[in-house]
Design a protein around this motif. Structure first.
Motif, mmCIF file in Angstrom:
data_model
loop_
_atom_site.group_PDB
_atom_site.id
_atom_site.type_symbol
_atom_site.label_atom_id
_atom_site.label_comp_id
_atom_site.label_asym_id
_atom_site.label_seq_id
_atom_site.Cartn_x
_atom_site.Cartn_y
_atom_site.Cartn_z
ATOM 1 N N MET A 188 15.809 3.568 17.963
ATOM 2 C CA MET A 188 15.411 4.073 16.637
ATOM 3 C C MET A 188 13.913 3.839 16.406
ATOM 4 O O MET A 188 13.415 2.755 16.671
ATOM 5 C CB MET A 188 16.207 3.348 15.533
ATOM 6 N N PRO A 189 13.250 4.864 15.920
ATOM 7 C CA PRO A 189 11.823 4.656 15.619
ATOM 8 C C PRO A 189 11.650 3.716 14.420
ATOM 9 O O PRO A 189 12.525 3.663 13.548
ATOM 10 C CB PRO A 189 11.315 6.055 15.283
ATOM 11 N N TYR A 190 10.549 2.995 14.412
ATOM 12 C CA TYR A 190 10.313 2.099 13.268
ATOM 13 C C TYR A 190 8.834 2.078 12.902
ATOM 14 O O TYR A 190 7.978 2.424 13.713
ATOM 15 C CB TYR A 190 10.789 0.680 13.591
ATOM 16 N N VAL A 191 8.579 1.680 11.679
ATOM 17 C CA VAL A 191 7.197 1.403 11.260
ATOM 18 C C VAL A 191 7.084 -0.111 11.084
ATOM 19 O O VAL A 191 8.093 -0.791 10.878
ATOM 20 C CB VAL A 191 6.833 2.100 9.924
ATOM 21 N N LEU A 192 5.868 -0.608 11.161
ATOM 22 C CA LEU A 192 5.666 -2.030 10.892
ATOM 23 C C LEU A 192 5.173 -2.157 9.457
ATOM 24 O O LEU A 192 4.227 -1.476 9.058
ATOM 25 C CB LEU A 192 4.641 -2.610 11.864
ATOM 26 N N ARG A 193 5.857 -2.994 8.688
ATOM 27 C CA ARG A 193 5.471 -3.155 7.278
ATOM 28 C C ARG A 193 4.909 -4.535 6.999
ATOM 29 O O ARG A 193 5.279 -5.514 7.635
ATOM 30 C CB ARG A 193 6.692 -2.939 6.371
ATOM 31 N N PHE A 194 4.068 -4.581 5.985
ATOM 32 C CA PHE A 194 3.498 -5.836 5.488
ATOM 33 C C PHE A 194 4.526 -6.512 4.594
ATOM 34 O O PHE A 194 5.194 -5.856 3.797
ATOM 35 C CB PHE A 194 2.242 -5.505 4.694
ATOM 36 N N ARG A 195 4.676 -7.810 4.726
ATOM 37 C CA ARG A 195 5.610 -8.521 3.848
ATOM 38 C C ARG A 195 4.803 -9.060 2.657
ATOM 39 O O ARG A 195 4.159 -10.108 2.746
ATOM 40 C CB ARG A 195 6.258 -9.674 4.606
ATOM 41 N N SER A 196 4.807 -8.304 1.590
ATOM 42 C CA SER A 196 3.979 -8.701 0.441
ATOM 43 C C SER A 196 4.638 -9.832 -0.334
ATOM 44 O O SER A 196 5.854 -9.829 -0.540
ATOM 45 C CB SER A 196 3.775 -7.504 -0.494
ATOM 46 N N THR A 197 3.808 -10.768 -0.767
ATOM 47 C CA THR A 197 4.337 -11.826 -1.636
ATOM 48 C C THR A 197 3.768 -11.677 -3.045
ATOM 49 O O THR A 197 3.897 -12.567 -3.872
ATOM 50 C CB THR A 197 3.973 -13.218 -1.082
ATOM 51 N N GLY A 198 3.114 -10.558 -3.281
ATOM 52 C CA GLY A 198 2.511 -10.340 -4.601
ATOM 53 C C GLY A 198 3.545 -9.906 -5.637
ATOM 54 O O GLY A 198 4.670 -9.534 -5.302
ATOM 55 N N SER A 199 3.131 -9.973 -6.890
ATOM 56 C CA SER A 199 4.017 -9.555 -7.981
ATOM 57 C C SER A 199 3.215 -8.752 -8.996
ATOM 58 O O SER A 199 2.056 -9.097 -9.292
ATOM 59 C CB SER A 199 4.590 -10.794 -8.672
ATOM 60 N N ILE A 200 3.834 -7.726 -9.539
ATOM 61 C CA ILE A 200 3.096 -6.932 -10.531
ATOM 62 C C ILE A 200 2.938 -7.665 -11.866
ATOM 63 O O ILE A 200 2.267 -7.195 -12.767
ATOM 64 C CB ILE A 200 3.730 -5.539 -10.758
ATOM 65 N N GLU A 201 3.583 -8.838 -11.945
ATOM 66 C CA GLU A 201 3.371 -9.675 -13.135
ATOM 67 C C GLU A 201 1.984 -10.327 -13.100
ATOM 68 O O GLU A 201 1.491 -10.790 -14.120
ATOM 69 C CB GLU A 201 4.420 -10.819 -13.198
ATOM 70 N N GLU A 215 -9.958 -6.446 -13.450
ATOM 71 C CA GLU A 215 -8.678 -7.146 -13.333
ATOM 72 C C GLU A 215 -7.681 -6.145 -12.795
ATOM 73 O O GLU A 215 -7.461 -5.098 -13.400
ATOM 74 C CB GLU A 215 -8.224 -7.612 -14.710
ATOM 75 N N LEU A 216 -7.112 -6.446 -11.667
ATOM 76 C CA LEU A 216 -6.209 -5.484 -11.040
ATOM 77 C C LEU A 216 -4.840 -6.122 -10.849
ATOM 78 O O LEU A 216 -4.726 -7.345 -10.668
ATOM 79 C CB LEU A 216 -6.759 -5.060 -9.677
ATOM 80 N N THR A 217 -3.824 -5.282 -10.879
ATOM 81 C CA THR A 217 -2.454 -5.771 -10.699
ATOM 82 C C THR A 217 -2.212 -6.088 -9.233
ATOM 83 O O THR A 217 -2.601 -5.309 -8.355
ATOM 84 C CB THR A 217 -1.466 -4.681 -11.164
ATOM 85 N N GLU A 218 -1.590 -7.198 -8.987
ATOM 86 C CA GLU A 218 -1.280 -7.583 -7.604
ATOM 87 C C GLU A 218 -0.391 -6.541 -6.951
ATOM 88 O O GLU A 218 0.365 -5.842 -7.629
ATOM 89 C CB GLU A 218 -0.525 -8.918 -7.603
ATOM 90 N N ASN A 219 -0.423 -6.514 -5.651
ATOM 91 C CA ASN A 219 0.408 -5.574 -4.912
ATOM 92 C C ASN A 219 1.731 -6.219 -4.519
ATOM 93 O O ASN A 219 1.760 -7.295 -3.939
ATOM 94 C CB ASN A 219 -0.322 -5.129 -3.645
ATOM 95 N N ASP A 220 2.823 -5.537 -4.845
ATOM 96 C CA ASP A 220 4.139 -6.074 -4.447
ATOM 97 C C ASP A 220 4.832 -5.170 -3.422
ATOM 98 O O ASP A 220 5.986 -5.382 -3.072
ATOM 99 C CB ASP A 220 5.039 -6.250 -5.679
ATOM 100 N N ILE A 221 4.129 -4.152 -2.963
ATOM 101 C CA ILE A 221 4.763 -3.187 -2.044
ATOM 102 C C ILE A 221 4.591 -3.638 -0.590
ATOM 103 O O ILE A 221 3.514 -4.094 -0.203
ATOM 104 C CB ILE A 221 4.109 -1.791 -2.189
ATOM 105 N N ASP A 222 5.627 -3.458 0.162
ATOM 106 C CA ASP A 222 5.545 -3.731 1.605
ATOM 107 C C ASP A 222 5.017 -2.482 2.313
ATOM 108 O O ASP A 222 5.759 -1.739 2.957
ATOM 109 C CB ASP A 222 6.930 -4.115 2.158
ATOM 110 N N HIS A 223 3.729 -2.279 2.172
ATOM 111 C CA HIS A 223 3.119 -1.062 2.731
ATOM 112 C C HIS A 223 3.224 -1.017 4.250
ATOM 113 O O HIS A 223 3.314 -2.053 4.904
ATOM 114 C CB HIS A 223 1.633 -1.022 2.374
ATOM 115 N N VAL A 224 3.139 0.190 4.762
ATOM 116 C CA VAL A 224 3.167 0.399 6.221
ATOM 117 C C VAL A 224 1.820 -0.025 6.822
ATOM 118 O O VAL A 224 0.758 0.327 6.299
ATOM 119 C CB VAL A 224 3.452 1.885 6.537
#
Ligand code: GLU
Length: 549
Positions: A188-201, A215-224
């Motif tokens: 199966m093909p896969y992408v490698l994702r970042f394991r984000s520990t950020g929170s939009i809070e 002032e920017l909101t933290e990133n909580d997405i596990d982007h590719v």
């Protein structure tokens, strides 16, 4: 607990180099304190736009004014968008506008010690860091199919949740080694994702050199980080490349601001010191009452090719952009009309955080000034080079007798108040066509209020005393004498006080001559024009007019 060492080996068995090897291969640059190292990092889409130039100019000035250096990195990770020949178009387009690189991608390959400078050739380098992040437990493979991702998106929509791969939606974030192995075994093909520990809070504080404190909101997405073909995304490549290429300042469009928190996370996870950032606001134009961003679809002036075809000299576009980018440039130019433009001290502090308003009328004004300061020689070279590509007939006329053409282009040039006749090179032909007999035609008619007998008397009177050797003053005194002899005022003040006492004025006599000799009422300085045309042609044109009257 997932054995991240085992996972790193499983995913990247071929990677034997380490981040330490990369540090050794791309050492910190030895440059004087304060030297800016920056880059242009365009995608080779074949379309070079004004925004590229704005960004390039800003980086170029900051690098070269500080004793640093500028390099070109080709961001070709998106093979779908790549157009053949685009790199050449890009490099040539930028060079045309004086954006010269000290290292990086060139038309014939790479130059410099921090390459390769084309991202698709750097895959092994990205994989060193991808492996490292897996090892640190900060990246993981995700085997979701397009359909599964679409399904997640649909569910998020239904739940009115935020979109993206995060939290409970990040279905591969915490899988076991067995599950991962099984998927790999199935091919199966896969992408490698970042394991984000950020929170939009949470908010992060950040200082951008153009936008100021943010002032920017933290990133909580596990982007590719790596796509399924092993090619990195912009984000991952940005962090790795700008670190290893030792970029000190990243100048880029502010469309990247929303992903900046993610980029900062990446720099931290990778153990890199982030560069300084300058996020440039968009180029806008007035559309009726409101401003909008320049658009590729609607606005031809967004393309760099537009300016050359429209006949704008490079220097005009350059100085116009300086005017737009640095609020003090115009004052500087007024105070230093003849200084080379690179002696202006460009400062990112004078840039407008909200972006710049593009105004073609203003560009034309700037261009008139720029051209008015050029020597006849320079104007000649520029017009010939323009005409070569865009106006064959003009090219043929100008190059048939270069000295003749230069003498025409020298009219009104070089003094304290040079004439501002040209905004674009397409203005040149209608300005000088009457100097060429095969182009000369009388386009303007004499105003009806004048009697033909007066016009004839003026033309004949002029012929009777004209001497090519006269200087401008004597020449004009003779025209005044002609005016007096026909009952026209030679003194404009006297005429204005009592116009009814005269048949007209010396200005009208000049106009009679002007229309006969140049074919129109508006033309360059008539004394100079007659000197260039020479007595025989001046008389021939006057005679032809006398015949017609
Ligand atoms: N390839 C990116 C773009 O063309 C580069 C942005 C950057 O300068 O980092 O928008």
């Amino acid at each position: 607990m997932l054995d991240t060492t085992a996972l790193a080996e499983l995913l990247f068995p071929h990677v034997t180099l380490t981040p330490a090897d990369m540090e050794a291969r791309f050492p910190v640059r030895e440059l004087p304190e304060g030297a800016v190292v920056s880059r242009m990092a365009p995608s080779p889409t074949g379309f070079v736009h004004l925004g590229n130039l704005v960004q390039g100019l800003t980086s170029e000035r900051m690098c070269h004014q500080s004793g640093g250096l500028l390099f070109l990195r080709v961001e070709d990770t998106d093979a779908k968008r790549e157009v053949p020949g685009a790199v050449k178009t890009l490099i040539e387009g930028l060079k045309h506008y004086d954006i010269n690189f000290d290292e990086g991608a060139t038309i014939d390959g790479d130059a410099g010690n921090y390459g390769p400078y084309r991202q698709r050739q750097r895959v092994e380098i990205y994989h060193v860091y991808a492996k490292q992040l897996v090892l640190q437990g900060e990246a993981y493979p995700c085997f979701c199919t397009e359909e599964e991702l679409a399904d997640i998106h649909a569910k998020q929509e239904a739940e009115k949740a935020n979109f993206g791969y995060f939290g409970k939606w990040a279905v591969w974030r915490d899988r076991s080694m067995e599950e991962i192995k099984e998927a790999l075994d199935k091919g199966m093909p896969y992408v490698l994702r970042f394991r984000s520990t950020g929170s939009i809070e949470n908010k992060i504080k950040f200082t951008d050199l153009i936008k100021g404190n943010l002032e920017l909101t933290e990133n909580d997405i596990d982007h590719v980080l790596l796509k399924s073909d092993g090619i990195p995304t912009y984000h991952f490549a940005h962090a790795v490349d700008d670190h290893l290429m030792r970029t000190t300042h990243v100048v880029r469009g502010d469309e990247w601001l929303p992903t900046l928190p993610f980029h900062l996370q990446l720099f931290r996870s990778l153990g890199f010191k982030p560069p300084k950032y300058l996020h440039i606001g968009p180029l806008m134009k007035m559309d009726g009452e409101s401003k909008r961003k320049l658009s590729k679809r609607k606005d031809p002036e967004l393309a760099l090719t537009y300016y050359r075809a429209a006949g704008f000299p490079v220097q005009s576009v350059y100085e116009y952009l300086m005017t737009v980018l640095n609020s003090n440039f115009e004052d500087w130019r007024r105070a230093n009309p003849d200084a080379p433009v690179d002696s202006f001290k460009f400062s990112h502090k004078k840039m407008n955080p909200a972006g710049s308003l593009f105004d073609e009328a203003k560009l034309r004004d700037v261009s008139k000034n720029v051209i008015s300061r050029m020597s006849a020689e320079r104007v000649y070279d520029e017009v010939v080079s323009f005409a070569k590509d865009y106006d064959e007939a003009l090219y043929a006329h100008l190059t048939a007798d270069p000295d003749y053409a230069k003498s025409i282009l020298a009219i009104g040039r070089g003094g304290k108040k040079p004439r501002k006749d040209f905004a674009v090179w397409t203005d040149v032909k209608p300005y000088l066509d009457f100097f060429y007999d095969d182009w000369f035609t009388v386009t303007d008619a004499y105003p009806e209020q004048f009697r033909t007998a007066d016009i004839k008397a003026a033309l004949e009177g002029f012929k009777a005393t004209f001497n090519e050797a006269d200087d401008a003053t004597v020449w004009f005194d003779k025209i005044k004498a002609v005016a007096d002899s026909m009952g026209f005022a030679s003194d404009m003040k006297a005429y204005k006080e009592n116009p009814a006492a005269y048949g007209g004025s010396v200005a009208d006599v000049s106009m009679f001559l002007r229309v006969a000799v140049t074919g129109r009422m508006n033309s360059p300085d008539m004394y100079s024009a007659m000197q260039i045309l020479g007595k025989d042609r001046v008389f021939a044109r006057i005679d032809a007019m006398l015949q017609k009257l």
